[in-house]
Design an enzyme around this catalytic site. Structure first.
Site, PDB file in Angstrom:
ATOM      1  N   CYS A  70      31.188   2.978   7.345  1.00  0.00           N
ATOM      2  CA  CYS A  70      32.201   2.531   6.893  1.00  0.00           C
ATOM      3  C   CYS A  70      33.248   3.117   5.288  1.00  0.00           C
ATOM      4  O   CYS A  70      32.130   3.429   4.226  1.00  0.00           O
ATOM      5  CB  CYS A  70      32.860   0.953   6.081  1.00  0.00           C
ATOM      6  SG  CYS A  70      34.036  -0.173   4.993  1.00  0.00           S
ATOM      7  N   CYS A  74      31.137  -1.380  -0.509  1.00  0.00           N
ATOM      8  CA  CYS A  74      30.998  -3.158  -1.195  1.00  0.00           C
ATOM      9  C   CYS A  74      29.639  -3.022  -1.364  1.00  0.00           C
ATOM     10  O   CYS A  74      28.567  -2.386  -0.418  1.00  0.00           O
ATOM     11  CB  CYS A  74      31.063  -3.793  -0.071  1.00  0.00           C
ATOM     12  SG  CYS A  74      33.226  -3.947   0.590  1.00  0.00           S
ATOM     13  N   CYS A  77      26.452  -3.683   1.242  1.00  0.00           N
ATOM     14  CA  CYS A  77      26.457  -3.506   2.905  1.00  0.00           C
ATOM     15  C   CYS A  77      25.962  -1.996   2.775  1.00  0.00           C
ATOM     16  O   CYS A  77      26.276  -1.577   2.611  1.00  0.00           O
ATOM     17  CB  CYS A  77      28.222  -3.378   2.573  1.00  0.00           C
ATOM     18  SG  CYS A  77      28.593  -3.515   4.933  1.00  0.00           S
ATOM     19  N   CYS A 114      31.716 -14.141  17.547  1.00  0.00           N
ATOM     20  CA  CYS A 114      32.740 -13.719  16.332  1.00  0.00           C
ATOM     21  C   CYS A 114      32.279 -11.480  16.551  1.00  0.00           C
ATOM     22  O   CYS A 114      31.175 -11.370  16.206  1.00  0.00           O
ATOM     23  CB  CYS A 114      31.720 -14.047  15.045  1.00  0.00           C
ATOM     24  SG  CYS A 114      31.679 -15.781  15.159  1.00  0.00           S
ATOM     25  N   CYS A 145      36.688 -14.548  17.406  1.00  0.00           N
ATOM     26  CA  CYS A 145      37.233 -14.414  15.793  1.00  0.00           C
ATOM     27  C   CYS A 145      36.526 -12.551  15.784  1.00  0.00           C
ATOM     28  O   CYS A 145      35.741 -12.388  16.763  1.00  0.00           O
ATOM     29  CB  CYS A 145      35.641 -15.838  14.916  1.00  0.00           C
ATOM     30  SG  CYS A 145      35.634 -14.904  13.050  1.00  0.00           S
ATOM     31  N   CYS A 205      38.163 -18.313   8.541  1.00  0.00           N
ATOM     32  CA  CYS A 205      36.454 -18.437   7.876  1.00  0.00           C
ATOM     33  C   CYS A 205      36.132 -17.707   7.141  1.00  0.00           C
ATOM     34  O   CYS A 205      36.567 -16.135   7.463  1.00  0.00           O
ATOM     35  CB  CYS A 205      35.679 -18.100   9.071  1.00  0.00           C
ATOM     36  SG  CYS A 205      33.740 -18.062   9.036  1.00  0.00           S
ATOM     37  N   ARG A 277      29.129 -22.716   6.897  1.00  0.00           N
ATOM     38  CA  ARG A 277      27.974 -21.380   7.870  1.00  0.00           C
ATOM     39  C   ARG A 277      27.316 -21.458   7.013  1.00  0.00           C
ATOM     40  O   ARG A 277      27.467 -20.679   6.647  1.00  0.00           O
ATOM     41  CB  ARG A 277      28.288 -20.844   8.363  1.00  0.00           C
ATOM     42  CG  ARG A 277      27.749 -20.351  10.180  1.00  0.00           C
ATOM     43  CD  ARG A 277      28.631 -19.333  10.553  1.00  0.00           C
ATOM     44  NE  ARG A 277      28.845 -19.947  11.339  1.00  0.00           N
ATOM     45  CZ  ARG A 277      30.487 -19.268  11.576  1.00  0.00           C
ATOM     46  NH1 ARG A 277      31.222 -18.622  10.686  1.00  0.00           N
ATOM     47  NH2 ARG A 277      31.603 -20.560  12.056  1.00  0.00           N
TER      48      ARG A 277
HETATM   49  N1  SAM Z   1      34.913  -4.748   6.992  1.00  0.00           N
HETATM   50  C1  SAM Z   1      35.069  -6.012   7.445  1.00  0.00           C
HETATM   51  C2  SAM Z   1      34.943  -7.099   5.607  1.00  0.00           C
HETATM   52  O1  SAM Z   1      34.462  -6.141   5.088  1.00  0.00           O
HETATM   53  O2  SAM Z   1      35.435  -8.700   6.084  1.00  0.00           O
HETATM   54  C3  SAM Z   1      33.708  -7.312   8.231  1.00  0.00           C
HETATM   55  C4  SAM Z   1      32.805  -6.859   8.037  1.00  0.00           C
HETATM   56  S1  SAM Z   1      31.691  -7.136   6.807  1.00  0.00           S
HETATM   57  C5  SAM Z   1      30.418  -6.526   7.467  1.00  0.00           C
HETATM   58  C6  SAM Z   1      31.683  -8.584   7.116  1.00  0.00           C
HETATM   59  C7  SAM Z   1      30.576  -9.824   6.029  1.00  0.00           C
HETATM   60  O3  SAM Z   1      29.248  -9.681   6.101  1.00  0.00           O
HETATM   61  C8  SAM Z   1      31.071  -9.790   4.141  1.00  0.00           C
HETATM   62  O4  SAM Z   1      32.046 -10.202   3.776  1.00  0.00           O
HETATM   63  C9  SAM Z   1      30.137 -10.071   3.652  1.00  0.00           C
HETATM   64  O5  SAM Z   1      29.830 -11.427   3.346  1.00  0.00           O
HETATM   65  C10 SAM Z   1      28.816  -9.964   4.755  1.00  0.00           C
HETATM   66  N2  SAM Z   1      27.834  -9.022   4.495  1.00  0.00           N
HETATM   67  C11 SAM Z   1      27.382  -7.908   4.716  1.00  0.00           C
HETATM   68  N3  SAM Z   1      25.765  -6.991   4.049  1.00  0.00           N
HETATM   69  C12 SAM Z   1      25.583  -8.238   3.466  1.00  0.00           C
HETATM   70  C13 SAM Z   1      24.780  -8.428   3.119  1.00  0.00           C
HETATM   71  N4  SAM Z   1      23.628  -7.406   3.336  1.00  0.00           N
HETATM   72  N5  SAM Z   1      24.362  -9.572   2.947  1.00  0.00           N
HETATM   73  C14 SAM Z   1      24.204 -10.898   3.298  1.00  0.00           C
HETATM   74  N6  SAM Z   1      26.258 -10.728   3.479  1.00  0.00           N
HETATM   75  C15 SAM Z   1      26.544  -9.856   4.357  1.00  0.00           C
HETATM   76 FE1  SF4 Z   2      33.261  -1.935   4.533  1.00  0.00          FE
HETATM   77 FE2  SF4 Z   2      30.935  -3.641   4.732  1.00  0.00          FE
HETATM   78 FE3  SF4 Z   2      32.825  -3.458   3.017  1.00  0.00          FE
HETATM   79 FE4  SF4 Z   2      33.659  -4.126   5.397  1.00  0.00          FE
HETATM   80  S1  SF4 Z   2      31.510  -5.549   4.017  1.00  0.00           S
HETATM   81  S2  SF4 Z   2      35.652  -3.988   4.286  1.00  0.00           S
HETATM   82  S3  SF4 Z   2      32.262  -3.127   6.586  1.00  0.00           S
HETATM   83  S4  SF4 Z   2      31.299  -2.166   3.120  1.00  0.00           S
END
Ligand code: SAM
Ligand code: SF4
Ligand code: DTB
Length: 330
Positions: A70, A74, A77, A114, A145, A205, A277
């Site tokens: 990606c 973040c 992530c 989802c 979802c 959500c 949730r």
């Molecule tokens: N890329 C899209 C986005 O960011 O909306 C969808 C996938 S992203 C992985 C979805 C959510 O997963 C993030 O907004 C975050 O809340 C959650 N998430 C990601 N990494 C995480 C982690 N290490 N621990 C807990 N929640 C996590």
């Molecule tokens: Fe990309 Fe992860 Fe951020 Fe979603 S949460 S936008 S997958 S870096």
């Protein structure tokens, strides 16, 4: 002409005067967090029972349909191409494989499927593929979802036309902290997508992550932003950070388990009609801690052996837990 909704950025005011019309003032949310634990739990139970049947828990199964690589940064992530987490990228999953997983989810007793993709936002070709997934999964009798990153109004409309039930787009942390956790997009970008999803008539959500060093003030800010949405999200995932080595937040100090439960309780009290949730981090929680979260008003879980890139609580263990606690899945 239809009017477009906006979701306003709600930050802690620098002056003591709160903006007019705010449903939940930060100070009131902080006061909830400061209550003695048992008083907070009692209030959360009262609110929960006035709005939901106690013991009913909705179950959603997650599937990562496009993993890793990606563009976004973040800090939590594992899927960001900017962090060295050793995660293998995977291309968009073919439809037949998605359907196989959806059938298995339905058989195991999930009511919602989802699908998550590691995108900043979907391109035209990918959105068309996801739309096909949504319509085919719906035909299996599951709620749908998806979480695909940022959307424009037309993309939201196309997903609504495909019959999408929920769009997941988390705000993740308090407005004041967003820029410390993510720099490649802003919280306002996220709020704009949520507004477009709402305008298209799709259920929202949206929740966040705790355990990123935010403290009680940060958690109050996160809940205030969600609870002051008009209306609040129908579904509110509370994730406990999964600290991935190689991510900037890998060394975050773990949240005190009772503070996690408090966050669930405050979400329940401030968003009485929403499903709250119990999300990432459940695999590491004891049965007793999960029971406290259900007492605090959590009434939804991710069910199935995997989240997106990590494991989740085992389904057998969940079935035993539901039986021991007399929980009923809906
Ligand atoms: N890329 C899209 C986005 O960011 O909306 C969808 C996938 S992203 C992985 C979805 C959510 O997963 C993030 O907004 C975050 O809340 C959650 N998430 C990601 N990494 C995480 C982690 N290490 N621990 C807990 N929640 C996590
Ligand atoms: Fe990309 Fe992860 Fe951020 Fe979603 S949460 S936008 S997958 S870096
Ligand atoms: C949400 O709030 N949590 C889910 C779902 N929405 C997409 C994702 C949790 C991800 C946990 C870390 C991982 O598996 O990569």
């Amino acid at each position: 002409m239809t009017s477009e909704s906006t979701v306003t950025l709600f930050t802690k005011p620098s002056t003591p005067t709160e903006p007019a019309g705010v449903r939940w003032k930060i100070a009131d949310i902080e006061a909830l967090f400061a209550l003695p634990f048992l008083d907070l739990m009692f209030r959360a139970q009262e609110v929960h029972r006035a709005n939901f049947k106690a013991g009913e828990v909705q179950r959603s199964t997650l599937l990562s349909i496009k993993t890793g690589g990606c563009s976004e940064d973040c800090g939590y992530c594992s899927q960001s191409a900017r962090h060295d987490t050793g995660l293998e990228r995977e291309a968009l999953m073919p439809l037949d494989e998605v359907l196989e997983r959806a059938r298995a989810a339905k058989e195991s007793g999930s009511s919602r499927f989802c699908m998550g993709a590691a995108w900043r936002s979907p391109n035209e070709k990918n959105l068309a593929a996801v739309i096909e997934m949504v319509s085919e999964v719906k035909k299996l009798g599951l709620e749908t979802c998806v979480t695909l990153g940022m959307l424009d109004a037309e993309q939201a409309r196309q997903l609504a036309n495909a019959g999408l039930d929920y769009y997941n787009h988390n705000i993740d942390t308090a407005p004041e902290r967003y820029g410390e956790v993510v720099t490649t997009h802003t919280l306002q970008d996220r709020l704009d997508t949520i507004a477009k999803v709402r305008d298209a008539g799709i259920n929202v959500c949206s929740g966040g992550i705790v355990g990123m060093g935010e403290g009680q003030t940060g958690r109050a800010g996160l809940i205030a932003q969600l609870a002051n949405m008009e209306p609040p999200p129908e579904s509110v995932p509370i994730n406990k950070l999964i600290a991935f080595p190689g991510t900037p937040l890998a060394d975050s100090e773990a949240i005190d388990p009772f503070d996690f439960v408090r966050t669930v309780a405050v979400a329940r009290i401030t968003m009485p009609g929403s499903f709250v949730r119990l999300s990432a981090g459940r695999e590491q929680m004891s049965d007793e801690l999960q029971a406290l979260c259900f007492m605090a008003g959590a009434n939804s879980i991710f069910y199935g052996e995997r989240l997106l890139t990590t494991g989740n609580a085992d389904t057998d263990a969940d079935m035993r837990l539901f039986a021991r606690l007399g929980l009923v899945s809906i």
